[in-house]
Design an enzyme around this catalytic site. Structure first.
Site, PDB file in Angstrom:
ATOM      1  N   GLY A  72      44.015  44.029  50.277  1.00 60.24           N
ATOM      2  CA  GLY A  72      45.332  44.509  50.617  1.00 60.24           C
ATOM      3  C   GLY A  72      46.061  43.967  51.952  1.00 60.24           C
ATOM      4  O   GLY A  72      47.036  43.360  52.057  1.00 60.24           O
ATOM      5  N   ASN A 151      49.075  56.341  48.876  1.00 55.80           N
ATOM      6  CA  ASN A 151      47.939  55.822  49.172  1.00 55.80           C
ATOM      7  C   ASN A 151      47.479  57.731  49.926  1.00 55.80           C
ATOM      8  O   ASN A 151      45.748  57.914  49.684  1.00 55.80           O
ATOM      9  CB  ASN A 151      46.888  55.283  49.766  1.00 55.80           C
ATOM     10  CG  ASN A 151      48.393  55.018  51.580  1.00 55.80           C
ATOM     11  OD1 ASN A 151      48.693  54.349  51.539  1.00 55.80           O
ATOM     12  ND2 ASN A 151      47.477  54.999  52.569  1.00 55.80           N
ATOM     13  N   GLN A 179      46.284  51.039  45.737  1.00 53.55           N
ATOM     14  CA  GLN A 179      45.782  52.283  45.257  1.00 53.55           C
ATOM     15  C   GLN A 179      46.225  51.959  43.522  1.00 53.55           C
ATOM     16  O   GLN A 179      45.215  52.707  42.658  1.00 53.55           O
ATOM     17  CB  GLN A 179      46.285  53.496  45.948  1.00 53.55           C
ATOM     18  CG  GLN A 179      46.478  53.546  47.163  1.00 53.55           C
ATOM     19  CD  GLN A 179      44.959  53.784  47.550  1.00 53.55           C
ATOM     20  OE1 GLN A 179      44.285  54.513  46.371  1.00 53.55           O
ATOM     21  NE2 GLN A 179      44.173  53.325  49.421  1.00 53.55           N
ATOM     22  N   SER A 199      44.081  44.810  46.479  1.00 52.59           N
ATOM     23  CA  SER A 199      42.176  44.876  46.968  1.00 52.59           C
ATOM     24  C   SER A 199      40.741  44.973  46.070  1.00 52.59           C
ATOM     25  O   SER A 199      40.790  46.170  45.592  1.00 52.59           O
ATOM     26  CB  SER A 199      42.679  45.767  48.213  1.00 52.59           C
ATOM     27  OG  SER A 199      41.227  45.612  48.897  1.00 52.59           O
ATOM     28  N   HIS A 201      37.780  46.480  46.900  1.00 54.85           N
ATOM     29  CA  HIS A 201      37.333  47.544  46.949  1.00 54.85           C
ATOM     30  C   HIS A 201      37.635  48.540  46.595  1.00 54.85           C
ATOM     31  O   HIS A 201      36.859  49.510  46.698  1.00 54.85           O
ATOM     32  CB  HIS A 201      36.706  47.521  49.104  1.00 54.85           C
ATOM     33  CG  HIS A 201      38.196  47.730  49.491  1.00 54.85           C
ATOM     34  ND1 HIS A 201      37.697  49.441  49.689  1.00 54.85           N
ATOM     35  CD2 HIS A 201      39.423  46.976  49.998  1.00 54.85           C
ATOM     36  CE1 HIS A 201      39.136  48.856  50.572  1.00 54.85           C
ATOM     37  NE2 HIS A 201      39.378  48.107  50.975  1.00 54.85           N
ATOM     38  N   THR A 237      37.711  27.938  52.852  1.00 58.45           N
ATOM     39  CA  THR A 237      37.143  27.837  51.782  1.00 58.45           C
ATOM     40  C   THR A 237      36.851  29.113  51.426  1.00 58.45           C
ATOM     41  O   THR A 237      36.690  30.025  51.417  1.00 58.45           O
ATOM     42  CB  THR A 237      35.431  27.224  52.357  1.00 58.45           C
ATOM     43  OG1 THR A 237      35.739  25.887  52.751  1.00 58.45           O
ATOM     44  CG2 THR A 237      34.910  27.482  51.681  1.00 58.45           C
ATOM     45  N   CYS A 324      42.819  55.159  56.726  1.00 57.17           N
ATOM     46  CA  CYS A 324      42.195  53.754  57.971  1.00 57.17           C
ATOM     47  C   CYS A 324      43.318  54.954  59.477  1.00 57.17           C
ATOM     48  O   CYS A 324      42.841  54.455  60.482  1.00 57.17           O
ATOM     49  CB  CYS A 324      43.921  52.830  57.268  1.00 57.17           C
ATOM     50  SG  CYS A 324      43.289  52.478  55.808  1.00 57.17           S
TER      51      CYS A 324
END
Ligand code: PLP
Length: 375
Positions: A72, A151, A179, A199, A201, A237, A324
């Protein structure tokens, strides 16, 4: 400690076992570089194409509109910083005061380079309405960025309408949907968004991988220069294993979207009714249109930080605000943006329930809160 109840799913989620299993081949056996021309690269190359198609299907996009990123934060940085350089005659940007720091700090970076950014204040319930946007947008606005779901308080924004207003003024629209993706139904073409950040996760995929949706026909300058990966827009990569895991996790969440939502909403109702039974004063933040399972609860006269530590002592993981921000004891920028009374703000916790939580866990959370709040 015997008990471990994870109720901080807005911070991150448990990796789905099927997603984990789908990843292993790409680490241990098919580890070839997808960009190479030989036969050993064929399978990873196909895996990337399949993952891109799966992700696109889950959000109503075309495969060529999906660009893999590291998550994200990178997707948000890419849109905001690259947009600033894309139109010399339209330099202004509009965002909201309660975005994630991935957006806010990217905006601060372009402001330092002389690009004007306007910060919209949401309503007290946590919404940016088209009427609010109309007050800030001008004909020199290049980009409007408003998050899909907040969030910390879970409020889900009226993205389609905000998009329409933005396009009326000839600007482009970005939404940080970190979210929301994998938790609520999203069709990018129906919504009309130009860019969308996600994102893995946050939807039971692996960490360090995500994607950016860029609407076909919209030109966004590259974020990372180097090799020709991601249509020469994001060099490096590809992490094939993580990308395959992300696609598997998203597909599984999207296939079971309604079922998961019903389960999570039922847990949410259970928790709220237990809290009501305790008889303690609290306010739930975030208005009526919210992410399932995200409960931002403010207990006046209490200390959110202390509640977090006391629940932690009995093996329950919750949050006081954004994950965060967990080192920061200041009232979060989100609670300030919705003008929450200081006494309530200091006593705010965030419980975010996910598909893996159970009724029994909710009973334990409620019992722990009752002890902490009443004594
Ligand atoms: N945007 C929002 C709304 C978030 O909640 C988060 C993570 O907390 C991010 C962006 C950052 O995402 P990532 O952890 O993938 O960099």
């Amino acid at each position: 400690m015997d008990v471990r109840i994870y109720a901080d799913n807005a911070a991150t989620t448990k990796l789905d076992k099927a997603a984990f299993e789908a990843m292993t081949t790409w680490f241990l056996e098919e580890y070839g570089n997808a960009s190479q021309p030989y036969a050993f690269a064929r399978k990873p190359k196909k895996a990337l194409a399949d993952a891109r198609a799966t992700i696109a299907e889950c959000i109503g996009a075309l495969p060529e509109e999906i660009y893999f990123t590291s998550g994200g934060t990178e997707s948000d940085n890419w849109v905001i910083k690259s947009s600033a350089f894309s139109a010399p005659d339209k330099r202004a940007m509009v965002t909201s005061a309660f975005e994630h720091h991935a957006v806010l700090h990217s905006c601060a970076a372009i402001e330092r380079l002389g690009y004007p950014v306007a910060y919209m204040w949401p309503s007290d319930e946590g919404y940016i309405t088209p009427e609010i946007l109309e007050k800030y947008i001008t004909d020199s606005t290049q980009l409007v960025s408003v998050m899909f779901a907040n969030n910390e308080i879970g409020s889900v924004q009226p993205i389609r309408k905000l998009c329409e207003t933005t396009h009326t003024h000839g600007a482009l629209f970005h939404t940080d949907a970190v979210q929301a993706v994998g938790h609520i139904k999203i069709d990018v073409h129906e919504l009309g968004v130009d860019f969308l950040s996600a994102s893995a996760h946050k939807f039971n995929g692996p960490k360090g991988i995500g994607f950016l949706y860029i609407r076909k026909g919209v030109e966004l300058p590259p974020y990372a220069d180097g090799g020709a990966q991601e249509n020469a827009h994001r060099a490096g990569t590809e992490n094939v294993a993580a990308i395959v895991g992300m696609a598997a996790a998203l597909k599984s969440n999207c296939d079971l979207l309604e079922q998961n939502q019903q389960h999570i909403l039922s847990l949410e109702r259970q928790l709220i009714s237990r809290l009501d039974e305790i008889g303690v004063t609290y306010k739930r933040n975030g208005g009526d249109s919210r992410l399932p399972g995200l409960l931002s609860l403010s207990f006046p006269g209490k200390d959110g930080e202390a509640i977090l530590h006391r629940t932690d002592l009995v093996g329950i993981s919750i949050s006081t605000g954004s994950a965060c921000d967990s080192v920061n004891t200041e009232i979060s920028h989100v609670l300030q943006a919705i003008r929450l009374d200081e006494d309530y703000a200091k006593g705010t916790i965030r419980i975010s329930l996910g598909k893996n939580n159970t009724e029994e866990e909710v009973e334990q959370i409620a019992a722990a809160l009752a002890k902490i709040l009443l004594y």
